[in-house]
Enzyme design. Structure first.
Site, short mmCIF file in Angstrom:
data_model
loop_
_atom_site.label_atom_id
_atom_site.label_comp_id
_atom_site.label_asym_id
_atom_site.label_seq_id
_atom_site.Cartn_x
_atom_site.Cartn_y
_atom_site.Cartn_z
N GLY A 28 0.76 -1.13 0.03
CA GLY A 28 0.04 -0.01 -0.01
C GLY A 28 0.82 1.32 -0.05
N ILE A 31 -1.06 4.10 -1.69
CA ILE A 31 -2.16 4.78 -1.10
C ILE A 31 -1.44 5.49 -0.03
CG2 ILE A 31 -4.23 3.96 0.22
CD1 ILE A 31 -4.42 3.47 -2.93
N LYS A 51 6.96 9.18 -8.28
CA LYS A 51 7.17 7.68 -8.30
C LYS A 51 8.53 7.49 -9.24
CE LYS A 51 6.53 3.10 -8.21
NZ LYS A 51 6.27 2.23 -7.04
N1 LIG Z 1 -6.01 1.26 2.63
C1 LIG Z 1 -6.47 0.59 1.66
N2 LIG Z 1 -7.53 0.18 1.32
C2 LIG Z 1 -8.22 -0.54 0.51
N3 LIG Z 1 -7.36 -1.12 -0.56
C3 LIG Z 1 -6.02 -0.76 -0.49
C4 LIG Z 1 -5.48 -0.03 0.66
N4 LIG Z 1 -4.12 0.08 0.54
C5 LIG Z 1 -3.89 -0.69 -0.59
N5 LIG Z 1 -4.83 -1.17 -1.17
C6 LIG Z 1 -4.94 -1.93 -2.44
O1 LIG Z 1 -3.80 -2.93 -2.26
C7 LIG Z 1 -3.26 -2.95 -3.51
C8 LIG Z 1 -1.71 -2.74 -3.34
O2 LIG Z 1 -1.57 -1.32 -2.86
P1 LIG Z 1 -0.55 -0.34 -3.51
O3 LIG Z 1 -0.59 -0.43 -5.01
O4 LIG Z 1 -1.08 0.91 -2.89
O5 LIG Z 1 0.70 -1.12 -2.75
P2 LIG Z 1 2.08 -0.70 -3.19
O6 LIG Z 1 2.78 -1.05 -2.01
O7 LIG Z 1 2.26 0.76 -3.78
O8 LIG Z 1 2.50 -1.70 -4.38
P3 LIG Z 1 3.75 -1.54 -5.79
O9 LIG Z 1 4.74 -2.28 -4.81
O10 LIG Z 1 3.57 -2.52 -6.67
O11 LIG Z 1 4.08 -0.14 -5.86
C9 LIG Z 1 -3.92 -2.00 -4.35
O12 LIG Z 1 -4.90 -3.01 -5.22
C10 LIG Z 1 -4.55 -1.15 -3.63
O13 LIG Z 1 -5.72 -0.61 -4.25
MG LIG Z 2 2.84 1.47 -5.78
#
Ligand SMILES: Nc1ncnc2c1ncn2[C@@H]1O[C@H](COP(=O)(O)OP(=O)(O)OP(=O)(O)O)[C@@H](O)[C@H]1O
Ligand SMILES: [Mg+2]
Length: 261
Positions: A28, A31, A51
């Site tokens: 996440g 997010i 990013k």
């Molecule tokens: N607080 C939240 N509530 C609902 N869904 C979430 C939340 N946080 C993350 N997600 C969902 O979980 C998934 C992974 O989140 P995110 O893309 O932010 O992770 P990331 O760490 O940025 O991944 P990456 O390493 O690919 O960049 C996504 O589908 C996102 O929509």
């Molecule tokens: Mg990400």
């Protein structure tokens, strides 16, 4: 100072901000980066997301005329970069927000070897500095975790260090997260990074497990850096929804301490 003139943006001091990393991919980071962009805005700061390296980008449909043998960064759509730009509501160029893009959903070093383009760190630093002069707060999303390789002998950790930003560690809510969080936080501290804190993120709906119930308190107790909050599972990713959740669940004072003034 008049905003927008090249003179004022040249003289403006560099923005403060955070480098968002995680205990893993998919925890996440995007997010939480969005949440910190909105948190900075609520403090009254002009904030921008970045990013700098994104893999797993989608190839844009190329017109026959512009068909090239070798794919370039600009031929790829960075979804995290676009999301952060949208949440920040900025008109900064996507070429600055996500200057380095690869198609393969892999670590940057691996993707760069397959796609035949090494990651140019100078390009990232230049883009960061440019944005940094135009905004008050820079929220930079890393890629994967701290020891993901970007070039030979250059890791995500080195990028965070080069940008000179304090890091925020995003962690999962359930079992296993204590170890992953402590590994990331302590490794970062040993490497000399400033760790602003940890955010536990409900990347999926709560399961009501004992680990979920006890992790925030135990992590707060044993971690050398503060828990900045437990971020809830959201049903939508509208800027207002993310903003409300950030306002209610993240430690505004610690955030302010690092990015305001
Ligand atoms: N607080 C939240 N509530 C609902 N869904 C979430 C939340 N946080 C993350 N997600 C969902 O979980 C998934 C992974 O989140 P995110 O893309 O932010 O992770 P990331 O760490 O940025 O991944 P990456 O390493 O690919 O960049 C996504 O589908 C996102 O929509
Ligand atoms: Mg990400």
């Amino acid at each position: 100072m008049k905003k927008g003139s090249s003179q004022s943006s040249y003289n403006k001091k560099m923005a403060k901000g955070f480098f968002i990393t995680g205990t893993d991919t998919g925890v996440g980071k995007t997010i939480i980066s969005a949440a910190l962009i909105t948190a900075a805005r609520m403090i009254g700061l002009k904030s921008c997301g970045m990013k700098p390296i994104e893999t797993g980008c989608t190839r844009k449909k190329l017109k026959v005329k512009s068909l090239k043998l070798k794919i370039q960064d600009r031929d790829l759509t960075p979804h995290d970069g676009m999301f952060l730009k949208k949440i920040a509501g900025v008109n900064a160029s996507l070429d600055l927000i996500t200057p380095v893009r690869f198609e393969n959903p892999l670590a940057p070093l691996t993707a760069s070897e397959i796609e035949g383009r090494a990651v140019d760190i100078a390009t990232i630093n230049k883009a960061y500095q440019k944005l940094s002069r135009q905004y008050d707060a820079m929220i930079v999303e890393g890629i994967g975790g701290l020891l993901v390789p970007i070039r030979r002998n250059y890791f995500v950790l080195d990028l965070a260090s080069d940008l000179g930003l304090p890091i925020v560690v995003v962690a999962k809510p359930g079992i296993g997260t204590i170890n992953h969080t402590m590994l990331t936080v302590n490794y970062a501290l040993k490497a000399g990074l400033t760790v602003a804190g940890i955010i536990i993120n409900y990347v999926r709906p709560p399961e009501g497990t004992p680990a979920e119930a006890t992790n925030p308190a135990i992590i707060s107790r044993i971690s050398p850096v503060p828990l900045l909050g437990v971020f809830p599972f959201l049903n939508d990713f509208k800027s207002t929804t993310i903003g409300k959740a950030a306002d209610r669940n993240l430690d505004r004072e610690v955030i302010k301490k690092y990015i305001a003034g």
